[in-house]
Design an enzyme around this catalytic site. Sequence first.
Site, PDB file in Angstrom:
ATOM      1  N   ALA A  37       0.822  -1.207   0.000  1.00  0.00           N
ATOM      2  CA  ALA A  37       0.000   0.000   0.000  1.00  0.00           C
ATOM      3  C   ALA A  37       0.861   1.264   0.000  1.00  0.00           C
ATOM      4  O   ALA A  37       0.692   2.154  -0.836  1.00  0.00           O
ATOM      5  CB  ALA A  37      -0.934  -0.016   1.200  1.00  0.00           C
ATOM      6  N   ARG A  69      -6.400  -0.768  -1.697  1.00  0.00           N
ATOM      7  CA  ARG A  69      -5.499   0.327  -1.325  1.00  0.00           C
ATOM      8  C   ARG A  69      -4.197   0.370  -2.133  1.00  0.00           C
ATOM      9  O   ARG A  69      -3.464   1.354  -2.066  1.00  0.00           O
ATOM     10  CB  ARG A  69      -5.169   0.254   0.171  1.00  0.00           C
ATOM     11  CG  ARG A  69      -4.464  -1.034   0.559  1.00  0.00           C
ATOM     12  CD  ARG A  69      -4.506  -1.261   2.063  1.00  0.00           C
ATOM     13  NE  ARG A  69      -3.756  -2.463   2.448  1.00  0.00           N
ATOM     14  CZ  ARG A  69      -4.202  -3.706   2.272  1.00  0.00           C
ATOM     15  NH1 ARG A  69      -5.369  -3.940   1.725  1.00  0.00           N
ATOM     16  NH2 ARG A  69      -3.469  -4.737   2.648  1.00  0.00           N
ATOM     17  N   ASP A 128       6.176  -3.640   6.169  1.00  0.00           N
ATOM     18  CA  ASP A 128       5.015  -3.955   6.997  1.00  0.00           C
ATOM     19  C   ASP A 128       5.414  -4.569   8.332  1.00  0.00           C
ATOM     20  O   ASP A 128       4.604  -5.139   9.021  1.00  0.00           O
ATOM     21  CB  ASP A 128       4.065  -4.899   6.242  1.00  0.00           C
ATOM     22  CG  ASP A 128       4.721  -6.222   5.891  1.00  0.00           C
ATOM     23  OD1 ASP A 128       5.896  -6.423   6.276  1.00  0.00           O
ATOM     24  OD2 ASP A 128       4.079  -7.054   5.240  1.00  0.00           O
ATOM     25  N   ASN A 129       6.691  -4.466   8.693  1.00  0.00           N
ATOM     26  CA  ASN A 129       7.088  -5.027   9.983  1.00  0.00           C
ATOM     27  C   ASN A 129       8.301  -4.285  10.557  1.00  0.00           C
ATOM     28  O   ASN A 129       9.112  -3.725   9.821  1.00  0.00           O
ATOM     29  CB  ASN A 129       7.375  -6.525   9.860  1.00  0.00           C
ATOM     30  CG  ASN A 129       8.595  -6.807   9.001  1.00  0.00           C
ATOM     31  OD1 ASN A 129       9.725  -6.793   9.486  1.00  0.00           O
ATOM     32  ND2 ASN A 129       8.377  -7.009   7.701  1.00  0.00           N
ATOM     33  N   PHE A 130       8.364  -4.277  11.885  1.00  0.00           N
ATOM     34  CA  PHE A 130       9.407  -3.545  12.598  1.00  0.00           C
ATOM     35  C   PHE A 130      10.803  -4.084  12.306  1.00  0.00           C
ATOM     36  O   PHE A 130      11.757  -3.345  12.148  1.00  0.00           O
ATOM     37  CB  PHE A 130       9.153  -3.620  14.107  1.00  0.00           C
ATOM     38  CG  PHE A 130       8.425  -2.422  14.629  1.00  0.00           C
ATOM     39  CD1 PHE A 130       9.107  -1.426  15.318  1.00  0.00           C
ATOM     40  CD2 PHE A 130       7.060  -2.276  14.439  1.00  0.00           C
ATOM     41  CE1 PHE A 130       8.441  -0.311  15.792  1.00  0.00           C
ATOM     42  CE2 PHE A 130       6.377  -1.166  14.909  1.00  0.00           C
ATOM     43  CZ  PHE A 130       7.067  -0.177  15.594  1.00  0.00           C
ATOM     44  N   CYS A 188      16.487   5.060  17.604  1.00  0.00           N
ATOM     45  CA  CYS A 188      16.433   6.051  18.688  1.00  0.00           C
ATOM     46  C   CYS A 188      14.984   6.293  19.086  1.00  0.00           C
ATOM     47  O   CYS A 188      14.658   6.434  20.268  1.00  0.00           O
ATOM     48  CB  CYS A 188      16.983   7.398  18.234  1.00  0.00           C
ATOM     49  SG  CYS A 188      18.731   7.505  17.872  1.00  0.00           S
ATOM     50  N   CYS A 202      -2.621  -4.936   9.876  1.00  0.00           N
ATOM     51  CA  CYS A 202      -3.757  -4.819   8.957  1.00  0.00           C
ATOM     52  C   CYS A 202      -4.667  -6.036   9.106  1.00  0.00           C
ATOM     53  O   CYS A 202      -5.860  -5.990   8.820  1.00  0.00           O
ATOM     54  CB  CYS A 202      -3.261  -4.730   7.520  1.00  0.00           C
ATOM     55  SG  CYS A 202      -2.053  -3.432   7.277  1.00  0.00           S
ATOM     56  N   CYS A 262      21.569   4.721  21.729  1.00  0.00           N
ATOM     57  CA  CYS A 262      21.211   3.928  20.564  1.00  0.00           C
ATOM     58  C   CYS A 262      22.374   3.060  20.080  1.00  0.00           C
ATOM     59  O   CYS A 262      23.436   3.557  19.741  1.00  0.00           O
ATOM     60  CB  CYS A 262      20.756   4.858  19.449  1.00  0.00           C
ATOM     61  SG  CYS A 262      20.294   3.979  17.958  1.00  0.00           S
ATOM     62  N   CYS A 265      22.976   4.209  15.902  1.00  0.00           N
ATOM     63  CA  CYS A 265      23.628   5.442  15.446  1.00  0.00           C
ATOM     64  C   CYS A 265      24.646   5.980  16.434  1.00  0.00           C
ATOM     65  O   CYS A 265      25.521   6.754  16.056  1.00  0.00           O
ATOM     66  CB  CYS A 265      22.590   6.493  15.040  1.00  0.00           C
ATOM     67  SG  CYS A 265      21.663   7.213  16.384  1.00  0.00           S
TER      68      CYS A 265
HETATM   69 ZN   LIG Z   1      19.819   5.930  16.717  1.00  0.00          ZN
END
Ligand SMILES: [Zn+2]
Length: 365
Positions: A37, A69, A128-130, A188, A202, A262, A265
């Site tokens: 989408a 969509r 669609d995923n972390f 972060c 979804c 983090c 980074c």
């Molecule tokens: Zn970071």
Amino acid sequence: MSLDLARYHRQMLLPGFGAEGQRRLLGSTALLLGCGALGTVAADMLARAGVGHLVIVDRDFIELTNLQRQVLFDEQDVADAIPKAEAARRKIARINSQVEVTAIVDDINYGNIERYAAGADILVDGLDNFETRYLANDCAVKHGIPYVYGGAVGTAGMAYAILPHSQHGDAWWETSPAGNHATPCFRCIFEAAPPPGENPTCDTVGVIGPAVSIIANFQVAETLKILTGNLDRVCPTLLTIDLWANTMTHLKVTYVRESSDCPCCKYRHFEYLEGKAGSRAIALCGRDAVQLTHRQNRGELDFDEIAGRLRHYGTVVVNEFMVRAEIRDNDKTFELTLFADGRAIVKGTGEASVARGVYAKYVGN
Ligand SMILES: [Zn+2]
């Protein structure tokens, strides 16, 4: 070779754009991570705007429920079982022939993302995923490539343009929204992925088209600003929009980088990129399905042989990209799709163990 810029006249009228901005766009490469989408809306608008080279990576094929969509696709694509990346390439060729599209039917993972990102000026999130977002973020920070995060589910979505330190000694980020610092990265802002089952998808809460397209279009705007060198215009806040609650919120996140520890980074530990974090079975958003990746050194699958075998269990569709078989197993029906790279999607279950079982039973270990 000088390209005809006439079709871009309306956007070239904008301050800070002009023919120079247009030439920069035409000389740019954007990597689209996913073509669902978010990705179809982004690919459509970026192609129309004249981003010269789009690399579209998507692992999936088109289903009827996508058409609500996913704006680049139609009923014929569903009938033909065309992979999304390839269908997008064909459609864009008819929209803007000045744009080159590289369509890649593959799962984005730690073994290939750097290869696909090589030469990209920006990464556009259509994921669609972390887990894959952390991977994209690792890649962006490691190589100093801007990464435009976007995510939408239900009636709401979020987006944010991440500008990491350039690794090439460029000064482009000096005019970034965080001053002459990099912005906070995805990790972060989202320190950890929500536990499984607690993250709305979804599949569990549904999604409306406008929630996705408003977020994708915001991503496109940020991408156009970055690629044309209008970094002072990049939105310095994390945008959240809920179209049902009628809310639009800008969260200030620039300070997060200073206060966070983090791993990505700050310490440059790219755990996702090194394959130290993440799993091999992923429940797919919007579908009662599980994807199995990285089967051990399977190499090229013999589609015809497998198709012949699976015809004993139900209907089988074969083309150059995949084998798809409907499998009736006792009282349950699964749809098993095998891709040339050894990847498989098992539909009819949200459980990785069941999906692995179906694969093992009908394809082998
Ligand atoms: Zn970071």
